[in-house]
Design an enzyme around this catalytic site. Structure first.
Site, PDB file in Angstrom:
ATOM      1  N   ARG A   1      -7.586 -90.643 -55.674  1.00 55.71           N
ATOM      2  CA  ARG A   1      -6.899 -89.355 -55.833  1.00 55.71           C
ATOM      3  C   ARG A   1      -7.752 -88.384 -56.653  1.00 55.71           C
ATOM      4  O   ARG A   1      -7.835 -87.202 -56.355  1.00 55.71           O
ATOM      5  CB  ARG A   1      -5.517 -89.562 -56.481  1.00 55.71           C
ATOM      6  CG  ARG A   1      -4.830 -88.262 -56.840  1.00 55.71           C
ATOM      7  CD  ARG A   1      -3.331 -88.339 -57.073  1.00 55.71           C
ATOM      8  NE  ARG A   1      -2.808 -89.571 -57.606  1.00 55.71           N
ATOM      9  CZ  ARG A   1      -2.937 -89.968 -58.882  1.00 55.71           C
ATOM     10  NH1 ARG A   1      -3.570 -89.221 -59.751  1.00 55.71           N
ATOM     11  NH2 ARG A   1      -2.438 -91.128 -59.271  1.00 55.71           N
TER      12      ARG A   1
ATOM     13  N   TYR B   1       2.669 -65.282 -44.837  1.00 58.20           N
ATOM     14  CA  TYR B   1       3.100 -66.434 -44.055  1.00 58.20           C
ATOM     15  C   TYR B   1       4.499 -66.878 -44.498  1.00 58.20           C
ATOM     16  O   TYR B   1       4.773 -66.944 -45.700  1.00 58.20           O
ATOM     17  CB  TYR B   1       2.068 -67.547 -44.254  1.00 58.20           C
ATOM     18  CG  TYR B   1       2.435 -68.865 -43.643  1.00 58.20           C
ATOM     19  CD1 TYR B   1       2.441 -69.037 -42.262  1.00 58.20           C
ATOM     20  CD2 TYR B   1       2.765 -69.953 -44.442  1.00 58.20           C
ATOM     21  CE1 TYR B   1       2.767 -70.258 -41.701  1.00 58.20           C
ATOM     22  CE2 TYR B   1       3.095 -71.183 -43.881  1.00 58.20           C
ATOM     23  CZ  TYR B   1       3.100 -71.326 -42.518  1.00 58.20           C
ATOM     24  OH  TYR B   1       3.426 -72.530 -41.964  1.00 58.20           O
TER      25      TYR B   1
ATOM     26  N   ASP C   1      -5.447 -65.387 -49.136  1.00 54.22           N
ATOM     27  CA  ASP C   1      -5.263 -66.401 -48.096  1.00 54.22           C
ATOM     28  C   ASP C   1      -6.039 -65.912 -46.868  1.00 54.22           C
ATOM     29  O   ASP C   1      -5.669 -64.919 -46.240  1.00 54.22           O
ATOM     30  CB  ASP C   1      -3.763 -66.546 -47.799  1.00 54.22           C
ATOM     31  CG  ASP C   1      -3.474 -67.597 -46.729  1.00 54.22           C
ATOM     32  OD1 ASP C   1      -4.343 -67.839 -45.873  1.00 54.22           O
ATOM     33  OD2 ASP C   1      -2.365 -68.147 -46.735  1.00 54.22           O
TER      34      ASP C   1
ATOM     35  N   LYS D   1      -5.311 -74.587 -39.424  1.00 57.33           N
ATOM     36  CA  LYS D   1      -5.438 -73.580 -38.375  1.00 57.33           C
ATOM     37  C   LYS D   1      -6.887 -73.533 -37.860  1.00 57.33           C
ATOM     38  O   LYS D   1      -7.389 -74.535 -37.433  1.00 57.33           O
ATOM     39  CB  LYS D   1      -4.954 -72.229 -38.895  1.00 57.33           C
ATOM     40  CG  LYS D   1      -3.623 -72.315 -39.670  1.00 57.33           C
ATOM     41  CD  LYS D   1      -2.451 -72.780 -38.800  1.00 57.33           C
ATOM     42  CE  LYS D   1      -1.223 -73.172 -39.632  1.00 57.33           C
ATOM     43  NZ  LYS D   1      -0.768 -72.165 -40.578  1.00 57.33           N
TER      44      LYS D   1
HETATM   45  C1  PLP Z   1      -0.116 -72.268 -41.835  1.00 55.15           C
HETATM   46  C2  PLP Z   1      -0.376 -71.336 -42.926  1.00 55.15           C
HETATM   47  C3  PLP Z   1      -0.187 -71.710 -44.264  1.00 55.15           C
HETATM   48  C4  PLP Z   1       0.373 -73.072 -44.658  1.00 55.15           C
HETATM   49  O1  PLP Z   1      -0.503 -74.092 -44.349  1.00 55.15           O
HETATM   50  P1  PLP Z   1      -0.057 -75.591 -43.994  1.00 55.15           P
HETATM   51  O2  PLP Z   1      -1.347 -76.283 -43.750  1.00 55.15           O
HETATM   52  O3  PLP Z   1       0.840 -75.526 -42.799  1.00 55.15           O
HETATM   53  O4  PLP Z   1       0.672 -76.118 -45.187  1.00 55.15           O
HETATM   54  C5  PLP Z   1      -0.506 -70.800 -45.241  1.00 55.15           C
HETATM   55  N1  PLP Z   1      -0.974 -69.569 -44.940  1.00 55.15           N
HETATM   56  C6  PLP Z   1      -1.160 -69.176 -43.668  1.00 55.15           C
HETATM   57  C7  PLP Z   1      -1.688 -67.803 -43.398  1.00 55.15           C
HETATM   58  C8  PLP Z   1      -0.868 -70.035 -42.618  1.00 55.15           C
HETATM   59  O5  PLP Z   1      -1.037 -69.616 -41.355  1.00 55.15           O
END
Ligand code: PLP
Length: 408
Positions: A73, A125, A197, A222
């Site tokens: 971890r 998001y 982000d 993604k």
């Molecule tokens: C999908 C997404 C998240 C969250 O990510 P996970 O891997 O599903 O926890 C955060 N920000 C954006 C812009 C996203 O598209």
């Protein structure tokens, strides 16, 4: 004998986040994503693909006398290979991988204290919105959601207790573009951490740290992984203090990914440049097709000149991904029928994979956003979001065309 020079089995040798690896760092993005910190000489086996170390624990020479790792971890060699390359792609000094994108955001939240204020873009998001307003807000942390398209709203929203500014650009699903450089000037002047982000664009198309942000955050789920088979997140930074806090939280909160998944994402990064080029090209072609379609009210794509922040988008990015939205002429019934009629586009949440996806944010990804806020943001029942994948563009357009015919 120096422990640094020993190589054990197929394991990964001692490396540090600041170590550029064996060879001088190559200039190009694709070259870095393929080779950075992964020269075969780094491991005893000379494997061309970085080994996966699944072990949860590591032998010590004597009590508390470790070669480098102790427990999976707190540190894992396969995870570190990925973290190093992630940092490199964003021109960052440090990278950290987390169990999910929301796990990475949770770690950032872990740096805050009761009484702090955070400013969040109003169009983030859905899961981020839910985390901030339904979890973070329960810890006596005050969350201000602001429309940051007019960056003067940011300055106005700042309080003496503001510790974090959280932005996403382009936003989801209405693709509003926010000026990262202007936000960073305001953040620096007020001594506030700016986190961006960057999931929608990846470092191939936008580098928030180069534009002045302190943290760049990803849902690797993604585009970065791009194969729709791993849930993972990451944060990169060049700020040592923030890195140390987040590294502590990564371990202390236990938000770590598996070594196997780290290897999967590392593999995927090797085709990131190629994939993004194609997502961009196909997305643009389909946006133009929709813009000229009689059954479409409006297309929202920052690469189109009709997008209100098209110029800003051009200034701070080197292109656009395959995600964008459009308003269908019609209501909920037409949207549902249209989406159910698609044969190549899969009706599903998520984005950024090799496969094309379509969805209805108002009842799917953004159903957790309160209805009044959805109305303000323009997330109506005829707003459809597409994630254009890597199939042949002609096939994708033919698929959309037959779905339009089904609602005529
Ligand atoms: C999908 C997404 C998240 C969250 O990510 P996970 O891997 O599903 O926890 C955060 N920000 C954006 C812009 C996203 O598209």
């Amino acid at each position: 004998m120096s422990k640094e020079k020993e190589h054990i089995g197929n394991g990964v040798s001692n490396r540090s986040s600041q170590n550029d690896g064996y060879l001088p760092y190559p200039k190009g993005f694709a070259t870095a994503s393929i080779h950075h910190g992964q020269e075969a000489e780094l491991w005893n086996s000379m494997a061309v693909v970085a080994p996966i170390v699944m072990s949860t624990t590591f032998k010590q020479y004597g009590p508390a006398d470790t070669k480098k790792y102790e427990y999976g971890r707190s540190g894992n060699p396969t995870r570190e290979v990925l973290e190093d390359v992630l940092a490199k792609l964003d021109n960052a000094t440090y990278g950290l991988a987390f169990a999910s994108g929301l796990g990475a955001i949770t770690a950032v939240f872990g740096m805050l204290k009761s009484g702090d204020n955070i400013i969040v873009g109003d169009d983030v998001y859905g899961g981020t919105n839910r985390l901030f307003n339904r979890v973070v807000a329960n810890y006596n942390i005050d969350v201000t959601m602001v429309d940051l398209v007019d960056i003067r709203n940011l300055e106005k929203a700042i309080k003496p207790t503001t510790k974090l500014i959280w932005i996403e650009t382009p936003t989801n699903p209405t693709l509003k573009v926010i000026d990262i450089k202007a936000a960073s000037v305001i953040a620096k002047r007020n001594n506030i951490v700016l986190a961006v982000d960057n999931t929608f664009l990846t470092p191939y198309l936008q580098r928030p740290l180069d534009l002045g942000a302190d943290l760049v955050v990803y849902s690797l789920t993604k585009y970065m992984n791009g194969h729709s088979d791993v849930i993972m997140g990451s944060i990169s930074t060049s700020n040592q203090d923030l890195y140390e806090k987040l590294k502590f939280l990564q371990n202390a909160m236990g938000i770590v990914p598996s070594p196997f998944d780290c290897s999967q994402v590392n593999r995927s990064l090797k085709t990131l440049a190629l994939r993004m080029q194609q997502h961009q090209r196909a997305g643009m072609e389909i946006a133009v097709y929709l813009k000229n379609h009689p059954q479409v009210e409006k297309v929202i794509h920052p690469g189109l000149e009709c997008h209100p922040q098209h110029l800003l988008h051009k200034q701070q990015t080197s292109g656009q991904s395959g995600v964008f939205s459009f308003y269908l002429k019609g209501g909920l019934e037409q949207s549902k029928k249209f989406l159910s009629s698609l044969k190549i586009f899969t009706l599903a949440e998520s984005l950024g994979g090799y496969e094309s996806l379509a969805e209805l944010p108002s009842v799917m990804t953004h159903a957790s956003v309160p209805p009044e806020q959805r109305k303000v943001l323009g997330i109506s029942d005829n707003l459809i979001r597409l994630s254009v994948g890597l199939e042949d563009v002609e096939d994708l357009i033919a698929d959309l065309e037959q779905a339009f015919r089904s609602i005529k």
